[in-house]
Design a protein around this motif. Structure first.
Motif, mmCIF file in Angstrom:
data_model
loop_
_atom_site.group_PDB
_atom_site.id
_atom_site.type_symbol
_atom_site.label_atom_id
_atom_site.label_comp_id
_atom_site.label_asym_id
_atom_site.label_seq_id
_atom_site.Cartn_x
_atom_site.Cartn_y
_atom_site.Cartn_z
ATOM 1 N N ALA A 150 1.078 -1.080 0.036
ATOM 2 C CA ALA A 150 0.073 0.066 -0.098
ATOM 3 C C ALA A 150 0.998 1.244 -0.147
ATOM 4 O O ALA A 150 1.944 1.172 0.359
ATOM 5 C CB ALA A 150 -0.833 -0.045 1.223
ATOM 6 N N PRO A 151 0.332 2.324 -0.578
ATOM 7 C CA PRO A 151 -1.014 2.696 -1.338
ATOM 8 C C PRO A 151 -1.034 1.953 -2.523
ATOM 9 O O PRO A 151 0.032 1.906 -3.346
ATOM 10 C CB PRO A 151 -1.102 3.986 -1.323
ATOM 11 N N LEU A 152 -2.061 1.341 -3.089
ATOM 12 C CA LEU A 152 -2.277 0.644 -4.146
ATOM 13 C C LEU A 152 -3.803 0.590 -4.680
ATOM 14 O O LEU A 152 -4.575 0.830 -3.957
ATOM 15 C CB LEU A 152 -1.902 -0.729 -4.054
ATOM 16 N N ASN A 153 -3.759 0.472 -6.003
ATOM 17 C CA ASN A 153 -5.257 0.407 -6.760
ATOM 18 C C ASN A 153 -5.143 -0.996 -7.117
ATOM 19 O O ASN A 153 -4.357 -1.623 -8.062
ATOM 20 C CB ASN A 153 -5.303 1.356 -7.632
ATOM 21 N N LEU A 154 -6.348 -1.680 -7.154
ATOM 22 C CA LEU A 154 -6.694 -3.218 -7.688
ATOM 23 C C LEU A 154 -7.797 -2.917 -8.741
ATOM 24 O O LEU A 154 -8.797 -2.346 -8.353
ATOM 25 C CB LEU A 154 -6.998 -3.938 -6.882
ATOM 26 N N THR A 155 -7.649 -3.538 -9.946
ATOM 27 C CA THR A 155 -9.188 -3.609 -10.821
ATOM 28 C C THR A 155 -9.226 -4.943 -11.258
ATOM 29 O O THR A 155 -8.210 -5.737 -11.305
ATOM 30 C CB THR A 155 -8.846 -2.507 -12.013
ATOM 31 N N GLY A 156 -10.513 -5.104 -11.700
ATOM 32 C CA GLY A 156 -10.911 -6.451 -12.286
ATOM 33 C C GLY A 156 -12.122 -6.440 -13.062
ATOM 34 O O GLY A 156 -12.830 -5.234 -13.077
ATOM 35 N N THR A 157 -12.492 -7.582 -13.502
ATOM 36 C CA THR A 157 -13.816 -7.669 -14.046
ATOM 37 C C THR A 157 -14.688 -8.717 -13.585
ATOM 38 O O THR A 157 -15.342 -9.536 -14.612
ATOM 39 C CB THR A 157 -13.417 -7.881 -15.743
ATOM 40 N N GLY A 158 -14.828 -9.006 -12.406
ATOM 41 C CA GLY A 158 -15.833 -10.027 -11.820
ATOM 42 C C GLY A 158 -15.079 -11.049 -10.684
ATOM 43 O O GLY A 158 -14.230 -10.514 -10.156
ATOM 44 N N THR A 159 -15.677 -12.075 -10.710
ATOM 45 C CA THR A 159 -15.171 -13.036 -9.564
ATOM 46 C C THR A 159 -13.649 -13.313 -9.815
ATOM 47 O O THR A 159 -13.410 -14.133 -10.863
ATOM 48 C CB THR A 159 -15.973 -14.163 -9.649
ATOM 49 N N GLU A 160 -12.771 -12.830 -9.105
ATOM 50 C CA GLU A 160 -11.557 -13.467 -9.278
ATOM 51 C C GLU A 160 -10.516 -12.984 -7.879
ATOM 52 O O GLU A 160 -11.174 -12.354 -7.006
ATOM 53 C CB GLU A 160 -10.750 -12.559 -10.403
ATOM 54 N N VAL A 161 -9.352 -13.510 -7.950
ATOM 55 C CA VAL A 161 -8.568 -13.355 -6.582
ATOM 56 C C VAL A 161 -7.231 -12.584 -7.339
ATOM 57 O O VAL A 161 -6.425 -13.051 -7.961
ATOM 58 C CB VAL A 161 -7.981 -14.735 -6.226
ATOM 59 N N PRO A 162 -7.205 -11.196 -7.007
ATOM 60 C CA PRO A 162 -6.196 -10.363 -7.649
ATOM 61 C C PRO A 162 -4.744 -10.669 -6.899
ATOM 62 O O PRO A 162 -4.853 -11.510 -6.069
ATOM 63 C CB PRO A 162 -6.698 -8.873 -7.322
ATOM 64 N N SER A 163 -3.745 -9.950 -6.845
ATOM 65 C CA SER A 163 -2.433 -10.143 -6.556
ATOM 66 C C SER A 163 -2.641 -9.894 -4.834
ATOM 67 O O SER A 163 -3.417 -9.038 -4.426
ATOM 68 C CB SER A 163 -1.301 -9.117 -7.204
ATOM 69 N N ALA A 164 -1.919 -11.027 -4.267
ATOM 70 C CA ALA A 164 -2.285 -10.846 -2.824
ATOM 71 C C ALA A 164 -1.451 -9.338 -2.563
ATOM 72 O O ALA A 164 -0.645 -8.551 -3.193
ATOM 73 C CB ALA A 164 -0.775 -11.847 -2.052
ATOM 74 N N VAL A 165 -1.741 -8.809 -1.066
ATOM 75 C CA VAL A 165 -1.243 -7.589 -0.622
ATOM 76 C C VAL A 165 -0.517 -7.606 0.809
ATOM 77 O O VAL A 165 -0.839 -8.507 1.402
ATOM 78 C CB VAL A 165 -2.623 -6.754 -0.346
ATOM 79 N N TYR A 166 0.524 -6.917 0.818
ATOM 80 C CA TYR A 166 1.319 -7.127 2.006
ATOM 81 C C TYR A 166 1.086 -5.628 2.605
ATOM 82 O O TYR A 166 1.393 -4.452 2.170
ATOM 83 C CB TYR A 166 2.945 -7.022 1.581
ATOM 84 N N LEU A 167 0.585 -5.900 4.017
ATOM 85 C CA LEU A 167 0.345 -4.478 4.764
ATOM 86 C C LEU A 167 1.098 -4.782 6.269
ATOM 87 O O LEU A 167 0.953 -5.771 7.041
ATOM 88 C CB LEU A 167 -1.173 -4.735 4.993
ATOM 89 N N GLU A 168 1.568 -3.475 6.583
ATOM 90 C CA GLU A 168 1.993 -3.184 7.804
ATOM 91 C C GLU A 168 1.271 -3.122 8.794
ATOM 92 O O GLU A 168 0.058 -2.751 8.640
ATOM 93 C CB GLU A 168 3.251 -2.070 7.873
ATOM 94 N N GLN A 169 1.399 -3.369 10.057
ATOM 95 C CA GLN A 169 0.453 -3.286 11.223
ATOM 96 C C GLN A 169 0.143 -1.820 11.122
ATOM 97 O O GLN A 169 1.032 -0.997 10.850
ATOM 98 C CB GLN A 169 1.338 -3.622 12.221
ATOM 99 N N GLY A 170 -1.103 -1.459 11.190
ATOM 100 C CA GLY A 170 -1.662 -0.268 11.410
ATOM 101 C C GLY A 170 -2.819 -0.025 11.041
ATOM 102 O O GLY A 170 -3.661 -1.058 10.576
ATOM 103 N N GLN A 171 -3.289 1.208 10.545
ATOM 104 C CA GLN A 171 -4.640 1.463 10.004
ATOM 105 C C GLN A 171 -4.658 1.818 8.616
ATOM 106 O O GLN A 171 -3.787 2.597 8.170
ATOM 107 C CB GLN A 171 -5.365 2.739 10.955
#
Length: 253
Positions: A150-171
């Motif tokens: 993050a920060p990132l934007n993800l887009t798609g066209t329906g039922t799918e599993v996009p790329s995994a996301v790595y998030l640091e501890q926080g809000q």
């Protein structure tokens, strides 16, 4: 005296003429009749044929829609191809513990999609896919790879599993562009496949109501790591887009 002699002689002659001496008849010995003995070939006990649980990857289709899987704990990844417009349903369940997950959606034409499910423990599981048309699918173990940060934007066209996301501890702020019935269902999961739940463990942190007009949700990440976003659209293909950004950046923007 002479008379007695002739009488005796006459009696002897009569005995000889009659031949009254009896001859014994030898008893007949019956010829034993052999007893017919049926030869019985022993038949081994019938054993039910048990289909062993399959290992990953495994292929399914509209003509072979069911699989029993022997799995270690982790995440199951199911990719599918609908060859025509149809309704589909995917059921993944534990064979012994009663755990189950299910997704259903429809296609307006040929479509490629994917879903993920948690495998909570080493055990046997049942995967069953149904559709109203022709389709194929493959089940494999999910390998997230290096997650997007993050920060990132993800887009798609329906039922799918996009790329995994790595998030640091926080809000963070999870924001969507489609609302109401136009929005798919967003399911954020930990790397082990379990849901990222709210503090009360009552709902997914990224859950919006079907008719909700909300555009964003706050995310609380208690532990740094890889997270999986699963997008389930009721109708496919349908465009969607979301963004994930640290809360402090969203506030300053």
């Amino acid at each position: 005296m002479k008379q007695i002699f002739w009488i005796a002689l006459l009696l002897a002659g009569m005995l000889l003429a009659c031949g009254c001496t009896e001859q014994g008849t030898a008893p007949q010995t019956p010829t034993p009749t052999p007893t017919a003995t049926a030869t019985v070939t022993p038949t081994p006990n019938a054993t039910a044929t048990v289909t062993p649980a399959a290992s990953l990857p495994v292929e399914l289709s509209s003509s072979s829609p069911y699989a029993t899987l022997s799995l270690d704990a982790g995440v199951l990844f199911v990719s599918f191809h609908a060859e025509e417009a149809q309704k589909m349903e995917i059921n993944f369940a534990n064979a012994t513990q009663g755990f189950a997950e299910m997704d259903e959606f429809s296609m307006t034409g040929p479509y490629n999609g994917s879903v993920v499910y948690e495998i909570p423990q080493k055990d046997e599981y049942l995967l069953n896919i149904s559709g109203t048309g022709a389709w194929t699918a493959e089940a494999s173990r999910y390998v997230p790879g290096e997650g997007l940060k993050a920060p990132l934007n993800l887009t798609g066209t329906g039922t799918e599993v996009p790329s995994a996301v790595y998030l640091e501890q926080g809000q963070y702020v999870f924001e969507r562009n489609e609302t109401g019935e136009a929005s798919p269902l967003y399911i954020m999961r930990h790397a082990n496949g379990s849901y990222l739940m709210d503090a009360n463990l009552s709902r997914s942190q990224t859950a919006f109501g079907v008719l909700s007009t909300e555009t964003s949700k706050n995310l609380t990440i208690s532990e740094s790591g890889t997270y999986i976003l699963s997008v389930i659209a009721s109708e496919n293909p349908a465009p969607w887009s979301v963004s994930i950004s640290p809360a402090n950046e969203s506030a300053s923007a």
